[in-house]
Design a protein around this motif. Structure first.
Motif, PDB file in Angstrom:
ATOM      1  N   CYS A   1      -5.642   0.538   5.987  1.00 21.43           N
ATOM      2  CA  CYS A   1      -5.873   1.979   6.100  1.00 21.43           C
ATOM      3  C   CYS A   1      -6.965   2.475   5.153  1.00 21.43           C
ATOM      4  O   CYS A   1      -7.245   3.668   5.092  1.00 21.43           O
TER       5      CYS A   1
ATOM      6  N   CYS B   1       0.242   3.066   3.748  1.00 22.77           N
ATOM      7  CA  CYS B   1       0.688   2.528   5.030  1.00 22.77           C
ATOM      8  C   CYS B   1       1.750   1.445   4.890  1.00 22.77           C
ATOM      9  O   CYS B   1       2.326   0.997   5.876  1.00 22.77           O
TER      10      CYS B   1
ATOM     11  N   CYS C   1      -7.055  -0.894   0.539  1.00 29.70           N
ATOM     12  CA  CYS C   1      -6.140  -1.497   1.503  1.00 29.70           C
ATOM     13  C   CYS C   1      -6.949  -1.891   2.738  1.00 29.70           C
ATOM     14  O   CYS C   1      -7.739  -1.101   3.257  1.00 29.70           O
TER      15      CYS C   1
ATOM     16  N   CYS D   1       0.855  -1.185   0.000  1.00 34.11           N
ATOM     17  CA  CYS D   1       0.000   0.000   0.000  1.00 34.11           C
ATOM     18  C   CYS D   1       0.892   1.237   0.000  1.00 34.11           C
ATOM     19  O   CYS D   1       1.826   1.327   0.793  1.00 34.11           O
TER      20      CYS D   1
END
Ligand SMILES: [Zn+2]
Ligand SMILES: [Zn+2]
Length: 339
Positions: A323, A309, A320, A306
């Motif tokens: 997050c 994050c 994701c 991601c």
């Protein structure tokens, strides 16, 4: 082994306990792939010839009609049996053991191969599939036979009563059987000619479409099939589908974006009240080519992080899981409408 491209289908079949055995013709040999992984031959430019649907190990349904111009390639053997070391925890195993992610550290893996072909159409149709012309032939044959008998009886018999009318129909029917073959040949010239010309026009149009638009055919068909699978298997009780023919491709631009409308004749197989049913439908898929960058998948294991994050993500999910940041598209062509 569930590759990214198979995932929606495999999940759906697992849910119902269904295994599909698909037979392919490859260089005069019959090869097979099963959705439950029991047999997974590598297929190169294969043509589907038979599908058997097993519900809890019992054969319950068979399909035999496929478009021999649609080719499939699945080369996963080499990939599955390769050794792989998880870069996160150092565990080493075969690629197929990592399918659902690393069993130790649970890193998400996205496994696919670039050389797959989910079914692109290699050449176009000039063959008649429908047998409606035989029925039309029969009707024309019968009508003409009855008319002939009417004139015959009208001119040869002295009276014209009810019995003669019955005779017209009986003789007409017998004559139509005798003449059927003759009409069959005659209609081959009268009826098949226009259909053939129509098909030639369609072929010409489809060839022109690919030449003019310069769209990469394999990518387009892979994307189309991925998107259609996702749609069918997540929204409806459809457990399998096969495109029987691509009828038309249309392209247009809107707000500087390229759209392609695909009309296809599709056989959808659904699971209803513990029964497998199939029907042939006509669907129109509208695809849009987006300009954003897509996730680049390489052959084999892909670990995608991601960008927000840093967690490893499942490319088939649009966000994701940690997050909730949006993930880039997997496909260049996105299905925006189906009807
Ligand atoms: Zn690991
Ligand atoms: Zn994230």
């Amino acid at each position: 082994m569930s590759l990214i491209s198979d995932q929606y289908h495999i999940n759906k079949l697992k849910e119902y306990g269904i295994n599909i055995k698909t037979k392919y013709i490859v260089d005069n040999k019959i090869l097979e792939r099963n959705t439950d992984n029991s047999i997974n031959d590598d297929i190169v430019n294969g043509i589907r010839c038979k599908k058997e649907y097993y519900l809890k190990n019992t054969l319950v349904h068979t399909e035999k009609e496929f478009d021999s111009r649609i080719e499939y390639t699945f080369i996963s053997q080499k990939l599955e049996n390769k050794e792989h070391t998880c870069p996160n925890c150092g565990m080493t195993a075969l690629v197929k053991d990592f399918i659902d992610g690393c069993p130790y550290c649970r890193t998400h893996y996205n496994i696919d191969y670039t050389d797959k072909d989910l079914g692109s159409k290699s050449h176009y149709d000039r063959v008649l599939r429908s047998n409606t012309y035989r029925i039309i032939t029969g009707i024309i044959d019968l009508i003409i036979s009855i008319i002939l008998c009417y004139f015959f009886i009208k001119t040869t018999s002295r009276t014209f009563n009810n019995i003669d009318i019955v005779k017209i129909f009986i003789y007409g029917f017998i004559l139509s059987i005798v003449l059927y073959y003759f009409f069959y040949l005659l209609d081959a010239y009268i009826i098949i000619g226009p259909i053939k010309r129509y098909k030639d026009r369609q072929n010409h149009k489809q060839k022109k479409f690919w030449n003019r638009t310069n769209i990469d055919k394999k990518t387009f068909f892979n994307n189309l099939n991925y998107e259609v699978r996702k749609d069918y298997y997540t929204n409806e009780n459809i457990i399998d589908y096969d495109v029987l023919d691509y009828i038309e491709f249309k392209d247009y631009k809107k707000d500087d974006k390229l759209y392609v409308e695909v009309t296809a004749e599709v056989r959808v197989v659904s699971f209803d009240n513990n029964k497998i049913k199939s029907k042939i439908i006509k669907d129109i898929y509208t695809l849009k080519r987006h300009e954003n960058s897509t996730l680049e998948l390489k052959d084999g294991v892909n670990i995608i992080k991601c960008h927000n994050c840093g967690a490893s993500i499942d490319a088939t999910k649009s966000r994701c899981e940690y997050c909730n940041t949006e993930v880039n598209y997997l496909q260049q062509w996105i299905l925006i409408n189906k009807n």
